[in-house]
Design a protein around this motif. Sequence first.
Motif, PDB file in Angstrom:
ATOM      1  N   ALA A  27       0.650  -1.225   0.019  1.00 24.05           N
ATOM      2  CA  ALA A  27       0.096   0.037   0.005  1.00 24.05           C
ATOM      3  C   ALA A  27       0.879   1.101   0.158  1.00 24.05           C
ATOM      4  O   ALA A  27       0.615   2.191  -0.669  1.00 24.05           O
ATOM      5  N   GLY A  28       1.955   1.223   0.851  1.00 22.07           N
ATOM      6  CA  GLY A  28       2.821   2.416   0.721  1.00 22.07           C
ATOM      7  C   GLY A  28       3.493   2.577  -0.439  1.00 22.07           C
ATOM      8  O   GLY A  28       3.684   3.776  -1.201  1.00 22.07           O
ATOM      9  N   LEU A  29       3.786   1.554  -1.267  1.00 19.72           N
ATOM     10  CA  LEU A  29       4.504   1.594  -2.501  1.00 19.72           C
ATOM     11  C   LEU A  29       3.420   2.221  -3.502  1.00 19.72           C
ATOM     12  O   LEU A  29       3.856   3.045  -4.487  1.00 19.72           O
ATOM     13  N   MET A  30       2.135   1.755  -3.366  1.00 20.77           N
ATOM     14  CA  MET A  30       1.248   2.416  -4.541  1.00 20.77           C
ATOM     15  C   MET A  30       1.004   3.822  -3.994  1.00 20.77           C
ATOM     16  O   MET A  30       0.713   4.593  -4.925  1.00 20.77           O
ATOM     17  N   THR A 177      12.207  11.206  -9.502  1.00 21.79           N
ATOM     18  CA  THR A 177      10.982  11.398  -8.762  1.00 21.79           C
ATOM     19  C   THR A 177      10.504  10.379  -7.998  1.00 21.79           C
ATOM     20  O   THR A 177      10.085  10.451  -6.873  1.00 21.79           O
ATOM     21  N   THR A 178      10.576   8.937  -8.442  1.00 23.37           N
ATOM     22  CA  THR A 178      10.283   7.856  -7.505  1.00 23.37           C
ATOM     23  C   THR A 178      11.039   7.736  -6.163  1.00 23.37           C
ATOM     24  O   THR A 178      10.511   7.204  -5.215  1.00 23.37           O
ATOM     25  N   LYS A 179      12.421   8.242  -6.508  1.00 21.95           N
ATOM     26  CA  LYS A 179      13.076   8.276  -5.143  1.00 21.95           C
ATOM     27  C   LYS A 179      12.604   9.471  -4.360  1.00 21.95           C
ATOM     28  O   LYS A 179      12.916   9.407  -3.116  1.00 21.95           O
ATOM     29  N   ASP A 180      12.388  10.488  -4.926  1.00 19.74           N
ATOM     30  CA  ASP A 180      12.091  11.863  -4.064  1.00 19.74           C
ATOM     31  C   ASP A 180      10.937  11.598  -3.182  1.00 19.74           C
ATOM     32  O   ASP A 180      10.565  12.083  -2.185  1.00 19.74           O
ATOM     33  N   THR A 181       9.906  10.867  -3.383  1.00 22.14           N
ATOM     34  CA  THR A 181       8.821  10.506  -2.787  1.00 22.14           C
ATOM     35  C   THR A 181       9.153   9.979  -1.366  1.00 22.14           C
ATOM     36  O   THR A 181       8.302  10.359  -0.334  1.00 22.14           O
ATOM     37  N   ALA A 182      10.593   9.393  -1.190  1.00 26.43           N
ATOM     38  CA  ALA A 182      10.687   8.846  -0.147  1.00 26.43           C
ATOM     39  C   ALA A 182      11.163  10.111   1.218  1.00 26.43           C
ATOM     40  O   ALA A 182      10.926   9.709   2.349  1.00 26.43           O
ATOM     41  N   LEU A 183      11.292  11.199   0.424  1.00 29.31           N
ATOM     42  CA  LEU A 183      11.494  12.303   1.334  1.00 29.31           C
ATOM     43  C   LEU A 183      10.360  12.963   2.053  1.00 29.31           C
ATOM     44  O   LEU A 183      10.476  13.461   3.147  1.00 29.31           O
ATOM     45  N   LEU A 184       9.075  12.450   1.446  1.00 33.34           N
ATOM     46  CA  LEU A 184       7.854  12.880   2.213  1.00 33.34           C
ATOM     47  C   LEU A 184       7.789  12.274   3.505  1.00 33.34           C
ATOM     48  O   LEU A 184       6.797  12.725   4.038  1.00 33.34           O
ATOM     49  N   ALA A 185       8.416  11.344   3.874  1.00 29.77           N
ATOM     50  CA  ALA A 185       8.283  10.573   5.137  1.00 29.77           C
ATOM     51  C   ALA A 185       8.540  11.656   6.223  1.00 29.77           C
ATOM     52  O   ALA A 185       7.974  11.575   7.115  1.00 29.77           O
ATOM     53  N   PHE A 209      12.859  -5.681   6.892  1.00 31.82           N
ATOM     54  CA  PHE A 209      11.844  -4.804   6.223  1.00 31.82           C
ATOM     55  C   PHE A 209      12.694  -3.504   5.332  1.00 31.82           C
ATOM     56  O   PHE A 209      12.162  -3.007   4.210  1.00 31.82           O
ATOM     57  N   PHE A 210      13.685  -3.147   5.655  1.00 34.71           N
ATOM     58  CA  PHE A 210      14.618  -2.221   4.862  1.00 34.71           C
ATOM     59  C   PHE A 210      15.136  -2.604   3.507  1.00 34.71           C
ATOM     60  O   PHE A 210      15.274  -2.221   2.430  1.00 34.71           O
ATOM     61  N   CYS A 211      15.527  -4.011   3.515  1.00 36.28           N
ATOM     62  CA  CYS A 211      15.896  -4.720   2.594  1.00 36.28           C
ATOM     63  C   CYS A 211      14.748  -4.960   1.540  1.00 36.28           C
ATOM     64  O   CYS A 211      14.716  -5.043   0.276  1.00 36.28           O
ATOM     65  N   ALA A 212      13.484  -5.426   1.885  1.00 39.31           N
ATOM     66  CA  ALA A 212      12.211  -5.515   1.478  1.00 39.31           C
ATOM     67  C   ALA A 212      11.790  -4.149   0.744  1.00 39.31           C
ATOM     68  O   ALA A 212      11.421  -4.121  -0.492  1.00 39.31           O
ATOM     69  N   LEU A 218      13.784  -1.150  -6.440  1.00 36.37           N
ATOM     70  CA  LEU A 218      14.645  -1.706  -7.234  1.00 36.37           C
ATOM     71  C   LEU A 218      13.568  -2.249  -8.551  1.00 36.37           C
ATOM     72  O   LEU A 218      13.596  -1.918  -9.704  1.00 36.37           O
ATOM     73  N   ALA A 219      12.490  -2.984  -7.880  1.00 38.69           N
ATOM     74  CA  ALA A 219      11.625  -3.779  -8.914  1.00 38.69           C
ATOM     75  C   ALA A 219      10.566  -2.356  -9.659  1.00 38.69           C
ATOM     76  O   ALA A 219      10.531  -2.575 -10.767  1.00 38.69           O
ATOM     77  N   LEU A 220      10.386  -1.415  -9.019  1.00 37.75           N
ATOM     78  CA  LEU A 220       9.883  -0.167  -9.707  1.00 37.75           C
ATOM     79  C   LEU A 220      10.821   0.262 -10.745  1.00 37.75           C
ATOM     80  O   LEU A 220      10.360   0.798 -11.675  1.00 37.75           O
ATOM     81  N   THR A 221      12.130   0.354 -10.427  1.00 34.09           N
ATOM     82  CA  THR A 221      13.115   1.126 -11.335  1.00 34.09           C
ATOM     83  C   THR A 221      13.163  -0.033 -12.482  1.00 34.09           C
ATOM     84  O   THR A 221      13.294   0.782 -13.570  1.00 34.09           O
ATOM     85  N   LEU A 222      13.438  -1.130 -12.375  1.00 35.79           N
ATOM     86  CA  LEU A 222      13.422  -2.128 -13.757  1.00 35.79           C
ATOM     87  C   LEU A 222      12.066  -2.177 -14.470  1.00 35.79           C
ATOM     88  O   LEU A 222      12.482  -2.111 -15.706  1.00 35.79           O
ATOM     89  N   VAL A 223      10.974  -1.860 -13.747  1.00 39.20           N
ATOM     90  CA  VAL A 223      10.041  -1.960 -14.601  1.00 39.20           C
ATOM     91  C   VAL A 223       9.982  -0.451 -15.625  1.00 39.20           C
ATOM     92  O   VAL A 223       9.568  -0.473 -16.686  1.00 39.20           O
ATOM     93  N   SER A 224      10.301   0.593 -14.616  1.00 37.61           N
ATOM     94  CA  SER A 224      10.337   1.929 -15.375  1.00 37.61           C
ATOM     95  C   SER A 224      11.270   1.852 -16.419  1.00 37.61           C
ATOM     96  O   SER A 224      10.890   2.356 -17.497  1.00 37.61           O
ATOM     97  N   ASN A 225      12.505   1.121 -16.260  1.00 35.82           N
ATOM     98  CA  ASN A 225      13.573   1.207 -17.438  1.00 35.82           C
ATOM     99  C   ASN A 225      12.731   0.501 -18.525  1.00 35.82           C
ATOM    100  O   ASN A 225      13.382   0.852 -19.728  1.00 35.82           O
TER     101      ASN A 225
END
Length: 242
Positions: A27-30, A177-185, A209-212, A218-225
Amino acid sequence: MAADPASMIDWGLLALDPPGWGGVLLAGLMSSIKIAIGGYSLGLVLGTGGAFGKLYGGPVTKDLLEIYTTVVRAVPELVLILLLYYAGTDLLNRLAASLGYGTVDISGLAAGIFVIGVVQGAYATEVMRGAILAVPPGQIEAARAFGMSPLLALRRVTLPAMLPHALPGLSNLWLITTKDTALLAVVGFSELTLVTRQAAGSTKAYMLFFCAAGVLYLALTLVSNLVIRLIEARARRGWAAR
């Protein structure tokens, strides 16, 4: 005999249903993806308008856009996010109060999209400006010679011709941008990084959990690529014949 480290990990914590946290992480990923798509789209709009404003606008417009891109690119993104999130919300509430309205309740999703969009818009402005300058002037002059209006020439000539030049920079901005979303934490928005911290803090399984979370990014980046390569291949079709 030493115990296998993998056997010491409670993989059940990643289950989709409680007491597992897998569903929460997804849900957090979405939420991160929604913010990334919304913020990136807003950044593209701002970047396109900013690029044309810098190239064809008046002196005041050019100066304002130069200040915008310079400030945003000079100040750390975390500082900009805190400034835009808190100061922007306060300014909007003050404006609403001066007009006789009550406190404005801004959703975290809308605020996140706005903040990411403003930040990415400054970078997109320079990417789009460089792509427009890469279009051979003769193509635009030919469109005008055929009697095309400025808007028609923009839609039929300038934008299609600039797209292959803009794609590498725009693709990189999407990944950022996908990584900048982490800054919103830091402002309490419930995206992947924040829910990962919550899950790790509740279970003390920080490594798991941080490895997960890293695997999900990483999966988001691979799909984006993969999607980016398909878009680039379509945009550059016919280039090999030149």
